[in-house]
Design a protein around this motif. Structure first.
Motif, short mmCIF file in Angstrom:
data_model
loop_
_atom_site.label_atom_id
_atom_site.label_comp_id
_atom_site.label_asym_id
_atom_site.label_seq_id
_atom_site.Cartn_x
_atom_site.Cartn_y
_atom_site.Cartn_z
N ASN A 16 63.70 54.71 -8.02
CA ASN A 16 65.10 55.05 -7.74
C ASN A 16 65.74 54.24 -6.63
O ASN A 16 66.96 54.05 -6.63
N HIS A 21 67.80 48.26 -12.38
CA HIS A 21 67.81 48.64 -13.79
C HIS A 21 68.88 47.82 -14.51
O HIS A 21 70.03 47.78 -14.08
N LEU A 24 72.05 49.46 -15.42
CA LEU A 24 72.98 49.76 -14.32
C LEU A 24 73.53 48.47 -13.72
O LEU A 24 74.00 48.46 -12.58
N THR A 28 69.97 49.64 -8.44
CA THR A 28 69.01 50.74 -8.49
C THR A 28 69.80 52.01 -8.78
O THR A 28 71.02 52.06 -8.55
N PRO A 29 69.14 53.08 -9.25
CA PRO A 29 69.85 54.34 -9.44
C PRO A 29 70.51 54.84 -8.15
O PRO A 29 71.63 55.37 -8.18
N ASP A 30 69.84 54.67 -7.02
CA ASP A 30 70.44 55.08 -5.74
C ASP A 30 71.72 54.30 -5.44
O ASP A 30 72.72 54.87 -5.01
N ALA A 32 73.68 52.75 -7.63
CA ALA A 32 74.70 53.13 -8.61
C ALA A 32 75.33 54.47 -8.23
O ALA A 32 76.54 54.66 -8.36
N GLY A 33 74.53 55.39 -7.74
CA GLY A 33 75.03 56.69 -7.32
C GLY A 33 75.93 56.62 -6.10
O GLY A 33 76.79 57.47 -5.91
#
Length: 48
Positions: A16, A21, A24, A28-30, A32-33
């Protein structure tokens, strides 16, 4: 069992927070968030 928990948590954090990714846009998912537009830093290598 504790060893498995530690390894799973390390994998989760790497997945994460450090692993970009393609779905995305290389974030990273973090990231993107948080609304980051483009990844600019290198990720550390996690050795399990």
């Amino acid at each position: 069992m504790e060893d498995a928990r530690e390894k799973i948590e390390a994998w989760r954090v790497e997945y994460n927070a450090f692993r970009p990714h393609s779905s995305l846009g290389g974030l990273t998912p973090d990231e993107a968030g948080m609304g980051v537009e483009r990844r600019t830093n290198e990720r550390p290598i996690l050795n399990l």
